[in-house]
Design an enzyme around this catalytic site. Sequence first.
Site, mmCIF file in Angstrom:
data_model
loop_
_atom_site.group_PDB
_atom_site.id
_atom_site.type_symbol
_atom_site.label_atom_id
_atom_site.label_comp_id
_atom_site.label_asym_id
_atom_site.label_seq_id
_atom_site.Cartn_x
_atom_site.Cartn_y
_atom_site.Cartn_z
ATOM 1 C CD GLU A 1 2.775 8.447 0.926
ATOM 2 O OE1 GLU A 1 3.856 8.375 0.305
ATOM 3 O OE2 GLU A 1 1.748 8.994 0.453
ATOM 4 C CB SER B 1 6.432 7.598 4.690
ATOM 5 O OG SER B 1 5.806 6.839 3.653
ATOM 6 C CB SER C 1 11.881 7.121 1.082
ATOM 7 O OG SER C 1 10.722 6.321 1.110
ATOM 8 C CG HIS D 1 7.690 8.654 0.686
ATOM 9 N ND1 HIS D 1 8.810 8.304 1.398
ATOM 10 C CD2 HIS D 1 7.230 9.796 1.250
ATOM 11 C CE1 HIS D 1 9.011 9.189 2.360
ATOM 12 N NE2 HIS D 1 8.064 10.106 2.289
ATOM 13 C CB CYS E 1 3.386 4.116 2.902
ATOM 14 S SG CYS E 1 5.109 3.550 3.010
ATOM 15 C CD GLU F 1 -3.043 0.862 0.210
ATOM 16 O OE1 GLU F 1 -3.129 1.697 -0.719
ATOM 17 O OE2 GLU F 1 -3.780 -0.139 0.310
#
Length: 453
Positions: free
Chosen positions: A19, A82, A294, A320, A96, A16
């Site tokens: 965020e 993140s 990131s 990100h 995230c 996923e």
Amino acid sequence: MATDDQTLQYNSAPFEGPEKLLEIWFAPSPAHVPDAQSPKNGRIGLRKVPRQTWEDMLDIVKCKVLSVIEGQETDAYLLSESSLFVFAHRLILKTCGTTLNLLGLPRILEIARDQASLPIVHRCFYSRKSFMFPERQLGPHKEWKDEVSYLDAIFPNGAAYTVGKVNGDHWLLYITTPGEGGFNGEIAPSSPDASPTIHSRDGIPSGEEQTMPAVEPEAPFTQDYTIEILMSDLSPGAREPFFFSAPPSPSEDSPLEGPSNSGLTLSSAIGISDLFSARLTTLDAYAFSPCGYSSNALLQWGDPSANDPTRGGEGYYTIHVTPEEGWSYASFECNVPLSTAPSCTAKEIPDLRTLIRRVVNIFQPGRLSLTLFISSVDNSNAEEEGETAIEAAQRAFKSALTVRRPVSYSSSGSDTGHAEGERQGRKGYYRRTDKINYEFGGYDLAFASFELR
């Protein structure tokens, strides 16, 4: 670089990318924290809190600190999922995956109260894009209504909003407004998971009177401006650089040297380093193995010597990237106020349209959403001149994206492409599928969604 077949073998389950973004203001500006006039080792407010304390809080959230850059006004922590930004008067936690972002909130409130003498909250914001895989989330993040209930149990004056199509890409926001009775209208939060907070009749926890500094009435509050570009369905050419066929190998003496250096090299190669002038930017980046990226950056903008937060200071941006096919995603967030008019100094601080084009040229998304969240005090001057800041932002969004042209990456950082170092991007143009302006208590929002046609 990995091929599509290699991409598939890296992942047994989807990740996923979108965020969860939690932002808590404990005072209107750094000048309003209790120890503003008596810094400790040059630090005030939340910036006095030791790194280990934040790392212990992040254990609750289920993420780790990879590195940190310390600026004049901000500490920017790069996380395994993140980022965390710590200012004297506020904190931003962006995570995230299946991290438990909101479960860190009670501990953050305790830290602010006990280690920074900040027992009351000026404002709290929680936002996120709609999840790609909501069934994989944990704790209060399984459903939006559960997140709202969790926040409502802490804050007595919160409001929740859904912005955009419920059956398509949309943006979710929870926002509190300053209460009544505290300094500048702050509220004393309750915590469902921490020790109970006993409130005095003035709304401040019993036995913990907050001593605020003497601030001149005309002292400017911190300008609040945040642009987010949330991108999905990245092109194969844009995703490719974020896979590593030979992942960097950290050394024993410097365990983060490999991925950090690789992240900086990648940032330069694909144009991230050119989004803003390198002279103004301190960049921290990380290349994940076998894929992902990131970065945090601290930016000097305007005239920091003016001692006026509306005219300059230290800002940030953060990026990100989740590059896997099927759930590719990239996010860009920045709090540096950008002009909506074409800028002759775009190489230093780009105007909003130029920045959007630069970011979109790098990631080449099939779909994207943009949000500009701006405090109303900053919007009022524009309104007197006939066009609000969010109306001007909507115009910039459309101008940046709806011109028919190749969507291609430029190594020069320009918004039009460059013959040398250019890789072929998607052809076509973006069509706007949503345009929504919102007025909240003290804040205005411009939201727009686009799809590549």
